[in-house]
Write an enzyme that holds these catalytic residues in place. Structure first.
Site, PDB file in Angstrom:
ATOM      1  N   ARG A 148       0.851  -1.186   0.000  1.00 18.62           N
ATOM      2  CA  ARG A 148       0.000   0.000   0.000  1.00 18.62           C
ATOM      3  C   ARG A 148       0.887   1.236   0.000  1.00 18.62           C
ATOM      4  NH1 ARG A 148      -2.488  -3.457   3.894  1.00 18.62           N
ATOM      5  NH2 ARG A 148      -4.617  -4.092   3.304  1.00 18.62           N
ATOM      6  N   LYS A 172      -2.271  -2.359   7.513  1.00 16.46           N
ATOM      7  CA  LYS A 172      -3.573  -1.815   7.872  1.00 16.46           C
ATOM      8  C   LYS A 172      -4.137  -2.546   9.081  1.00 16.46           C
ATOM      9  CE  LYS A 172      -7.832  -0.400   5.532  1.00 16.46           C
ATOM     10  NZ  LYS A 172      -8.575  -0.456   4.257  1.00 16.46           N
ATOM     11  N   HIS A 237      -2.168   2.674  -6.007  1.00 17.80           N
ATOM     12  CA  HIS A 237      -3.122   1.593  -5.754  1.00 17.80           C
ATOM     13  C   HIS A 237      -3.401   0.783  -7.016  1.00 17.80           C
ATOM     14  CE1 HIS A 237      -5.318  -0.047  -2.421  1.00 17.80           C
ATOM     15  NE2 HIS A 237      -6.415  -0.185  -3.145  1.00 17.80           N
ATOM     16  N   ARG A 240      -0.731  -1.694  -7.176  1.00 14.82           N
ATOM     17  CA  ARG A 240      -1.009  -2.777  -6.217  1.00 14.82           C
ATOM     18  C   ARG A 240      -2.034  -3.743  -6.804  1.00 14.82           C
ATOM     19  NH1 ARG A 240      -1.638  -4.377  -0.672  1.00 14.82           N
ATOM     20  NH2 ARG A 240      -3.812  -4.599  -0.015  1.00 14.82           N
ATOM     21  N   HIS A 263      -5.050  -8.725   3.390  1.00 20.62           N
ATOM     22  CA  HIS A 263      -6.497  -8.614   3.522  1.00 20.62           C
ATOM     23  C   HIS A 263      -6.968  -9.428   4.725  1.00 20.62           C
ATOM     24  CE1 HIS A 263      -7.011  -7.668  -1.049  1.00 20.62           C
ATOM     25  NE2 HIS A 263      -6.720  -6.596  -0.336  1.00 20.62           N
ATOM     26  N   TYR A 272     -10.464  -9.951  -7.218  1.00 17.26           N
ATOM     27  CA  TYR A 272      -9.506 -10.111  -8.312  1.00 17.26           C
ATOM     28  C   TYR A 272      -9.813 -11.318  -9.191  1.00 17.26           C
ATOM     29  CZ  TYR A 272      -6.775  -6.651  -5.829  1.00 17.26           C
ATOM     30  OH  TYR A 272      -6.372  -5.503  -5.208  1.00 17.26           O
TER      31      TYR A 272
END
Length: 302
Positions: A148, A172, A237, A240, A263, A272
């Site tokens: 990120r 995150k 992003h 990414r 995630h 995806y």
């Protein structure tokens, strides 16, 4: 301070202390709760009918924005009930927009090649600069490891070592994950790190701190323009997303991809899978035994 603002502060403090929620997420929650407070002054004691009035104030917002605001309020009221600050949860009155998860914007293999071609030309030039070495390291890490933007610009100088093909990253929500680093990325970082003072704590320093996310966005878009691409379609992003998309196309396991991207929920990673749909259909048609049988059929004569 009002009872509502005190309750909001306690809710956010709980999220930070008990759940390790990231600072940017906490700020977003505060904005959403204070926005609702502007419409419902006694927010902590609101009833379902009070919350239904928010639909009018949020009418012009995107469905995703409404969903985010409603999610913050649901969490807030669940906290109040858990803490015994109110007996009931009025969240049933919150708007519930129908959401379709947007497909991630990505970039083709050819587009990636164009970006790296620009970098290669700059590094090969007799006038190559330190900024060119920094650019190479930034893009190699963005596309090669799926970091990120915030994770990338705040990397410590000692995060990557030449003999270590991975780094342990706190991303995150304070979650740690193992991020693989390609040989290309390690080589690019080694060249750039030679220009970073040993006593500087950041891998990508800028002034008294590290490179900002805004500056990273500018760097990426300048590179896109130099590659003859529309700079408004490229961002950190997007790179990414390209990392994830191209790995999945190459046969990467979805669980492994979830781990690399950091995630918390595999449902986030599953966005995806759309990129592989055409390849999978072609694979079934080409390799499945019934595919051959169907292809051999001749249309009936009339």
């Amino acid at each position: 301070m009002t009872a509502a603002t005190i309750a909001i502060d306690r809710f956010l403090a709980m999220l930070a202390a008990e759940r390790g929620v990231a600072r940017n997420t906490l700020l977003a929650y505060r904005r959403d709760l204070e926005d609702a407070l502007g419409h419902i002054p006694d927010l902590a004691a609101a009833e379902p009918d009070d919350l239904r009035t928010l639909a009018v104030h949020w009418a012009d917002l995107a469905a995703s924005s409404v969903a985010r605001k409603a999610s913050a309020l649901r969490g807030f009221y669940a906290f109040l009930v858990t803490e015994g600050l109110r007996a009931d949860n009025p969240s049933s009155g919150l708007p519930r927009p129908t959401l379709r998860r947007p497909l991630p914007r990505t970039i083709s293999h050819g587009g990636i090649d164009s970006l790296f071609a620009v970098i290669a030309d700059r590094l090969a030039s007799p006038t190559a600069t330190r900024q060119d070495l920094r650019l190479s390291a930034l893009i190699e890490l963005l596309y090669g490891s799926g970091l990120r933007a915030t994770e990338l610009v705040s990397l410590p100088r000692a995060a990557l070592r030449g003999d270590q093909p991975f780094l342990i990253l706190k991303g995150k929500g304070g979650r740690e994950r193992l991020v693989p680093i390609s040989d290309r990325a390690r080589a690019a970082v080694a060249l750039w790190r030679a220009y970073v003072p040993d006593d500087n704590p950041w891998l990508f320093p800028s002034g008294k701190s590290h490179l900002s996310r805004i500056r990273l966005y500018q760097i990426v878009r300048d590179l896109a323009a130099a590659a003859g691409m529309d700079p408004t379609t490229i961002s950190p992003h997007v790179l990414r997303h390209a990392f994830a998309t191209h790995l999945l196309e190459g046969g990467a396991d979805l669980r492994a991809l979830q781990s690399m991207l950091g995630h918390a929920d595999i449902a986030t990673t599953q966005i995806y899978t759309h990129v592989d749909a055409a390849r999978l259909v072609a694979l079934v048609n080409a390799r499945h035994p019934l595919g051959e049988a169907i292809a051999a059929r001749t249309p009936p004569t009339r």
